[in-house]
Motif scaffolding. Structure first.
Motif, PDB file in Angstrom:
ATOM      1  N   ALA A  60     -10.510  -1.389   0.006  1.00 43.11           N
ATOM      2  CA  ALA A  60      -9.911  -0.918   1.253  1.00 43.11           C
ATOM      3  C   ALA A  60      -9.609  -2.042   2.248  1.00 43.11           C
ATOM      4  N   TYR A  91      -5.025   8.170   0.797  1.00 45.79           N
ATOM      5  CA  TYR A  91      -5.827   7.580   1.862  1.00 45.79           C
ATOM      6  C   TYR A  91      -7.159   8.307   2.050  1.00 45.79           C
ATOM      7  N   CYS A 120      -0.251   3.234  -3.025  1.00 43.42           N
ATOM      8  CA  CYS A 120      -1.023   4.372  -2.485  1.00 43.42           C
ATOM      9  C   CYS A 120      -0.007   5.251  -1.751  1.00 43.42           C
ATOM     10  N   THR A 170       0.822  -1.196   0.000  1.00 42.79           N
ATOM     11  CA  THR A 170       0.000   0.000   0.000  1.00 42.79           C
ATOM     12  C   THR A 170       0.866   1.260   0.000  1.00 42.79           C
ATOM     13  N   ALA A 214      -4.949   2.986   6.958  1.00 47.18           N
ATOM     14  CA  ALA A 214      -5.850   4.120   6.777  1.00 47.18           C
ATOM     15  C   ALA A 214      -5.104   5.429   6.586  1.00 47.18           C
ATOM     16  N   GLY A 215      -3.780   5.384   6.654  1.00 47.88           N
ATOM     17  CA  GLY A 215      -2.971   6.581   6.459  1.00 47.88           C
ATOM     18  C   GLY A 215      -1.580   6.206   6.005  1.00 47.88           C
TER      19      GLY A 215
END
Length: 447
Positions: free
Chosen positions: A306, A295, A289, A285, A393-394
């Motif tokens: 997700a 995020y 990402c 990720t 999530a971040g």
């Protein structure tokens, strides 16, 4: 050597015939930004063998063109050589007089630069070949047009083609003229949002094509008086642009995603590869990402993938397995990584995914039970029992997983791995105090 010189001369003659006067040599930095140097066509013969100088400082560039401050990576000293890949040299159909070629980076001594992303992909492809394996990969490219752009109307609506049809024709025509095989193009979910999918090819070719597709969309958009954004999120309340990656694993002419006794007909090697990718997804990720803005897009119940799970045709799973039509499954069966976006460097993406998958093959991993619903609406106890977990999530959380990944550290090597971490950490700090709206506004036109 004489054969190569003659081949370069023929390539240049073809460029001259196509009206090319300047060639853009591009690379993608660790922040996911495509950078370029341009040279007159007449210099290409020399540069094809000796390269053009460039600073290693680009290893530490951030999305806003500032740099991460770190020892041993980037900095003002030293110089590299940027060599064009003449096999991908192509006139730009939407930018008359220009051609494009992706470039490899070398040291002044002629050795491959340890921070070169194309070299990283080639190393992973060779590792797969040592196991008798090869891969086909391809990207789906989503983009959004700026305020006043085309394509207002219902999600995926036919009505959108009333005002965007000519624009999309120009996108397809330009890509086709450049040798890119377009599989489909269509309006996407948000107003002014579109997607183009291109054919699968070898991993390095897929990453090169991803760069070329984005540049082509930008130039066609500009010709129409429009501005295209590939940012993970372009409005604070939007869904955002994904950069989904499709892949299949092959042994010779056999697609290892089909014809076996494993889940959904996978062979044991195909299953092991996907199990390796699934295991490494929290760390991956941070590659796929890579930005704080990523995020804001990677949210549950938004088809962004997700959750770390896999499922047949499950668009809420991070790893979606696609069998295709029954009569074409032997050729078409593949897996799609849905959680990635286009802030990512496509070379880092394909190289890291291959590394994770090959680790799964070497350890003969097996996939967990597939998941066939939206995990966001499931009982948390049941998700824990089945090993389904939310992806980071971040960015900070993702980077901690990347730091702990022995698989990706070994595959990239200390130099590349360290420079990626330095950029990720610096961008976390850069946006630490930014609101959602400020982050979107700061990155909307950077990707």
């Amino acid at each position: 050597m004489a054969d190569r010189a003659a081949w370069v001369e023929r390539a240049m003659a073809g460029m001259t015939e196509a009206g090319v006067r300047v060639v853009a040599l591009s690379w993608v930095d660790n922040a996911g930004i495509s950078r370029a140097k341009a040279v007159p066509l007449g210099r290409l013969h020399q540069l094809a063998g000796h390269g053009v100088g460039m600073s290693p400082v680009f290893d530490t560039f951030l999305v806003d063109d500032s740099t991460a401050r770190t020892d041993g990576h980037g900095g003002p000293c030293g110089d590299l050589l940027l060599l064009p890949d003449m096999n991908r040299l192509v006139p730009l159909a939407a930018q008359p007089g220009w051609a494009w070629a992706p470039a490899d980076r070398y040291g002044q001594d002629g050795a491959p630069y340890p921070g070169c992303h194309r070299s990283f992909v080639n190393r992973m492809v060779r590792r797969a070949a040592d196991l008798g394996l090869s891969l086909l990969m391809g990207f789906e490219t989503e983009w959004s047009l700026g305020p006043g752009g085309l394509g207002d109307g219902p999600a995926y609506g036919l009505s959108r083609l009333a005002d965007s049809g000519a624009y999309l024709l120009d996108v397809v025509d330009a890509l086709t003229a450049q040798g890119v095989e377009v599989l489909q193009v269509h309006p996407e979910y948000e107003p002014g949002q579109f997607e183009v999918s291109t054919a699968a090819e070898d991993p390095l070719g897929a990453a090169d094509t991803a760069v070329l597709v984005r540049h082509t969309v930008r130039t066609v958009s500009h010709a129409h008086g429009l501005r295209a954004s590939f940012a993970p999120l372009t409005t604070p309340s939007g869904i955002g642009n994904g950069g989904h990656v499709h892949l299949s694993l092959w042994r010779g002419e056999e697609n290892l995603m089909h014809g076996g006794t494993g889940p959904r007909g996978m062979t044991s090697e195909g299953e092991a590869f996907l199990a390796g990718v699934l295991r490494s997804l929290p760390a991956l990720t941070a590659i796929g990402c890579p930005a704080p803005a990523s995020y804001l897009r990677l949210a549950p119940s938004a088809w962004a993938g997700a959750y770390r799970c896999w499922g047949w045709e499950n668009r809420e799973a991070a790893l979606r397995f696609v069998t295709g039509p029954a009569h074409e499954a032997s050729r078409c069966a593949n897996a799609e990584l849905k959680c990635f976006d286009q802030a990512a460097n496509p070379y880092l993406v394909v190289g890291s995914v291959i590394a994770a998958g090959l680790a799964g093959c070497e350890e003969a991993l097996r996939l967990p039970e597939e998941y066939s619903d939206d995990p966001a609406h499931a009982d948390p106890v049941e998700l824990e029992r089945r090993g389904v977990e939310r992806l980071p999530a971040g960015l900070d959380e993702a980077v901690r997983h990347l730091e702990g990944s022995a698989v990706l550290r070994k595959a990239m090597g200390d130099h590349l791995f360290g420079s990626v971490l330095a950029v990720r950490d610096a961008e976390s700090v850069l946006f630490a105090d930014s609101t959602r709206t400020q982050t979107v506004e700061a990155t909307r036109w950077r990707y």
